[in-house]
Design an enzyme around this catalytic site. Structure first.
Site: not given
Ligand code: BES
Ligand code: ZN
Ligand code: ZN
Length: 474
Positions: A240, A245, A252, A263, A322, A324, A326
């Site tokens: 990824k 992000d 966020k 990210d 968010d 993104e 996947r």
């Molecule tokens: N990049 C984030 C996940 C992340 C969080 C990485 C903290 C490192 C530290 C990812 O893109 C994300 O925001 N995921 C969401 C998914 C959810 C909306 C299904 C998350 O984990 O809140």
């Molecule tokens: Zn992310």
């Molecule tokens: Zn994200």
């Protein structure tokens, strides 16, 4: 850091002595230093060295490679405190560890423990420049070969840390594609870079959607290394590569956004791994795949509620901008499987906050459709101490990602609150056709909030050593 190996004494600023509890110590030293694991003691030395640095290893029979890495990191920290330029380190058989294992683990701890992200520090930058290992004459040649290899691997972990720690705007998708081009040239790798226009023609609408709000074009970079021309099979490692992000329109909040340049840790891990394998001339065939995009807000950004058609024809509803990672992985994986037909696909992704909730910063989540592959990854991770733990991918979870007005949705099960790591993996897995596939959620392990021995605060470079370990001869 320069690494040298000799069976004779080598002069240096500091002499590092790693001491097990069973080792006999001179009387004076015994009075001031108990070699419990992690204890250090520094004193002025004689003619050949300015100082001695003692580090305790604890009980000989409990010594492991990881303890040695950590002890070496403590030694290098002491050396840096006194601005030592060079260190000598006698290696030996100790407890269960052979002389070779001792040398390799100490070298890892030394190089990685010396790391600091100090590019933007304007005051003096302190590093140990030379490590001189002292070993028995019979092991000299072997240890020289092994530790040179260790240096190649660790230098690439350092490269990964530096690349991830740097400003998100310098390491944007176009810049990383350029960096990959430079690496391909130097390491003799084949490279293909797919830009926005080609993505539009190919129908990679998920990567395009994620990258829409950015001033930088999204890129899909595919690097090829063929170290074993006698076999056709190859493994694709997919990372990824969200260069920042922000969450997109589902922005966020403060407290969650600050570190989001990490990210791209998956993409940089696969880049550093294939670079290492080429430098080591490993006998394996590898594809490194990096879907690169910046997930940012702006008038052009993709929006919650919209539906996009993926490269493989499936439609996906965006419940949140968010989730993104996947999306970019889905297009990258289905493209690579169709065009290159790898037998094995391993993806590394900072995919979910849920992974941090589950494992903290200590373990990466592993999910797979192939038990043999899962086992290989687990074992490689045990060796390098990049530990993974497997979670199930039961059918029920795959039901949870089905869309209402589209084939799939990017937020599953109770608005993403339940089983976040697993439903994220299930989404990605639904884009795999034939290959043995494993997904590593590295959201927790890729970034440290505080320093732990040879892993410093910030980007950890997680996965590089493990990927090299498992693919060196496959
Ligand atoms: N990049 C984030 C996940 C992340 C969080 C990485 C903290 C490192 C530290 C990812 O893109 C994300 O925001 N995921 C969401 C998914 C959810 C909306 C299904 C998350 O984990 O809140
Ligand atoms: Zn992310
Ligand atoms: Zn994200």
């Amino acid at each position: 850091m320069d690494i040298s190996v000799s069976s004779r004494l080598q002069k240096a600023d500091a002499n590092v002595i790693l001491v097990a509890e069973e080792d006999s110590l001179e009387k004076g030293l015994k009075a001031v230093f108990a070699p419990e694991f992690g204890k250090t003691f520094v004193r002025p030395s004689g003619n050949d060295f300015k100082m001695d640095i003692f580090v305790g290893l604890g009980k000989a029979k409990e010594i492991s490679k990881e303890k040695l890495r950590r002890a070496a990191a403590l030694a290098v920290a002491e050396a840096k405190k006194t601005k030592a330029d060079s260190c000598s380190l006698p290696v030996r058989k100790c407890g269960k560890l052979s002389e070779e294992e001792f040398a390799v683990a100490a070298t890892e701890g030394f190089i990685l423990g010396d790391y600091a992200f100090d590019k933007y520090k304007t005051d003096e930058k302190i590093h140990v420049k030379k490590l001189a290992l002292v070993c028995s004459p019979k092991s000299e040649k072997r240890i020289r070969n092994l530790t040179q290899k260790t240096k190649t691997i660790c230098d690439n972990v350092v490269f990964a840390r530096d690349t991830i720690n740097d400003n998100a705007d310098s390491m944007n998708p176009e810049a990383i594609a350029g960096l990959a081009g430079k690496i391909a040239k130097e390491a003799g790798l084949k490279i293909r870079v797919i830009g926005k226009r080609e993505m539009e023609k190919l129908g990679m609408n998920l990567i395009l959607a994620v990258g829409k709000g950015s001033q930088y074009e999204p890129k899909l970079v595919i690097l090829e290394y063929r170290g074993n021309p006698r076999i056709k099979e190859r493994t694709a490692i997919v990372g990824k590569g969200i260069t920042f992000d922000s969450g997109g329109i589902n922005l966020k909040p403060t407290g969650f956004i600050e570190t989001m340049r990490d990210d791209k840790s998956g993409a940089i891990a696969v880049l550093a791994a294939i670079k290492t394998l080429a430098e080591l001339k490993a006998k394996s065939n590898v594809l490194a795949v990096m879907p690169l995009a910046e997930n940012i807000v702006g008038s052009r950004a993709y929006k919650p509620g919209d539906v996009f058609k993926a490269y493989n024809g499936k439609t996906v509803e965006i419940n949140t901008t968010d989730a993104e990672g996947r999306l970019v992985l889905a297009d990258a994986i289905s493209f690579v499987e169709k065009e290159y037909k790898p037998k094995i696909i391993i993806d590394l992704a900072t995919l979910t906050g849920a992974c941090l909730v589950c494992f903290g910063e200590y373990v990466a989540a592993l999910l797979s459709n192939d038990e043999k592959l899962a086992r290989r990854i687990f074992e490689a991770g045990q060796k390098t101490f990049e530990r993974v733990w497997q979670l199930p991918l039961y059918e029920e979870y795959k039901e949870e990602i089905k869309g209402e007005t589209s084939d799939l949705k990017n937020l599953a099960y109770n608005n993403g609150r339940y089983a976040g790591v697993i439903t994220g993996a299930a989404f990605i897995g639904s884009f795999v056709e034939q290959a043995a596939w494993a997904h590593l959620d590295i959201a927790g392990v890729s970034w440290y909030e505080k320093e732990r021995f040879y892993i410093k605060k910030g980007a950890t470079g997680w996965g590089v050593r493990m990927l090299v370990e498992m693919m060196e001869s496959f």
